[in-house]
Scaffold this active site. Structure first.
Site, PDB file in Angstrom:
ATOM      1  CB  CYS A  99     -15.065   3.427 -13.449  1.00 23.98           C
ATOM      2  SG  CYS A  99     -15.597   5.328 -13.423  1.00 23.98           S
ATOM      3  CB  CYS A 132     -19.624   4.070 -20.300  1.00 28.11           C
ATOM      4  SG  CYS A 132     -19.255   5.434 -19.899  1.00 28.11           S
ATOM      5  CB  CYS A 147     -23.350   5.963 -14.090  1.00 27.32           C
ATOM      6  SG  CYS A 147     -21.551   6.866 -14.038  1.00 27.32           S
ATOM      7  CB  CYS A 161     -19.378   0.274 -16.966  1.00 24.32           C
ATOM      8  SG  CYS A 161     -20.179   0.988 -14.749  1.00 24.32           S
ATOM      9  CD  GLU A 190      -2.985  -1.164   0.056  1.00 26.83           C
ATOM     10  OE1 GLU A 190      -3.135  -0.032  -0.584  1.00 26.83           O
ATOM     11  OE2 GLU A 190      -3.415  -1.728  -0.381  1.00 26.83           O
TER      12      GLU A 190
END
Length: 288
Positions: A183, A190, A199, A193, A40
């Site tokens: 995205c 899209c 959305c 998606c 991370e």
DNA sequence: AACACGGGGCG
DNA sequence: CGCCCAGTGTT
């Protein structure tokens, strides 16, 4: 506040999508907090594909949090390679020291954020991926998905509301992948998606940022060159001047800043990588 | 809220 | 060449 969110249908759609769209990354499914922490921190402001090899090399060199804590900070900085933001490496080492001192990684977000270099995102990432804590995470990918779907606002509370109890680790991984693969910032896909029907994005890309000065003229650039030069061996100011081809003014300012950060120290007439032995326990900042 | 902080990938 | 990246810390 978030009672209006289509929580159930959103979750269903993302779960269905994620079954077949997993990116093969070495930290995927990892449960050990140390290894998650390393990944991370490396991933902060750094694209995942660039982190894979340095991550594997770093863990081979420092397999456990106690071995990292026992290492020379200069060696940790060298192991960081060219990932950038070397202050992350120094803070990672400081975090390892703190974790060893307290006998292990904290499990709560509140305690995790007190560690050097561990902010609101990374604390939640460790909590969810290592301990399956019931918290959402908000980084660049997830933020983009939620904002395009539900508008700008407090995305942390949206993420928390959307995250299912008991499977937060898998959920948060799925949301990151959705933002990274579908995205996307520039050319979002899209048509494929899973949450397209929920959305509200109008397809307008964000305004461009203010133009930056030529990178070679910035203090940042000078800092990077100096750290890179010292990676090999310590050097006098004159040697740095010759090796980096930097203007003398820049060298002065950069050395001051690097000394302040503990990324370098002065030993006699020479500068060397890492904090001095005396200031190794000095806190990350003077204000905190 | 605005800045500083690296370096590389990509269109 | 400009934008972007599994952000954090300081002012």
């Amino acid at each position: 506040m978030n009672d209006s969110l289509p929580v159930s249908s959103f979750r269903r759609a993302v779960w269905r999508w994620t079954r077949t769209r997993e990116r093969p990354l070495p930290w995927r499914g990892e449960r050990d907090p140390y290894r998650i922490c390393v990944s991370e921190v490396m991933l902060q402001q750094t694209q995942a594909s660039r982190v894979v090899q340095p991550y594997l090399d770093f863990l081979a060199r420092f397999p456990s949090v106690s071995e990292l804590a026992a290492a020379e900070p200069a060696d940790v900085l060298r192991a960081w390679g060219s990932l950038g933001y070397p202050r992350r490496a120094l803070n990672l080492w400081r975090t390892a020291c703190a974790v060893v001192e307290r006998g292990g990684f904290p499990r709560s977000v509140d305690e995790l954020v007190t560690l050097p270099g561990i902010g609101p995102y990374t604390a939640r990432a460790i909590a969810t991926f290592a301990f399956d804590a019931h918290v959402g995470i908000v980084e660049a990918n997830v933020r983009r998905v939620y904002e395009r779907c539900f508008g700008s606002g407090d995305m942390q509370s949206v993420a928390d509301a959307m995250t299912p109890r008991g499977s937060s680790a898998r959920w948060n991984q799925a949301m990151i992948d959705l933002g990274a693969e579908v995205c996307r910032p520039r050319d979002p896909r899209c048509e494929s998606c899973p949450v397209r029907s929920m959305c509200s994005w109008d397809g307008v890309l964000g305004a461009s940022k203010k133009p930056a000065p030529p990178f070679e003229t910035t203090l940042r650039f000078a800092r990077g060159r100096i750290v890179d030069a010292l990676r090999e061996r310590e050097a006098t100011r004159a040697q740095l001047l010759r090796r980096t081809n930097l203007p003398q003014m820049r060298i002065e300012d950069a050395l001051d800043a690097l000394l302040e950060d503990g990324l370098i120290h002065r030993a006699g007439a020479r500068y060397a990588l890492g904090p001095s032995a005396r200031e190794r326990s000095r806190p990350t900042s003077l204000t905190k």
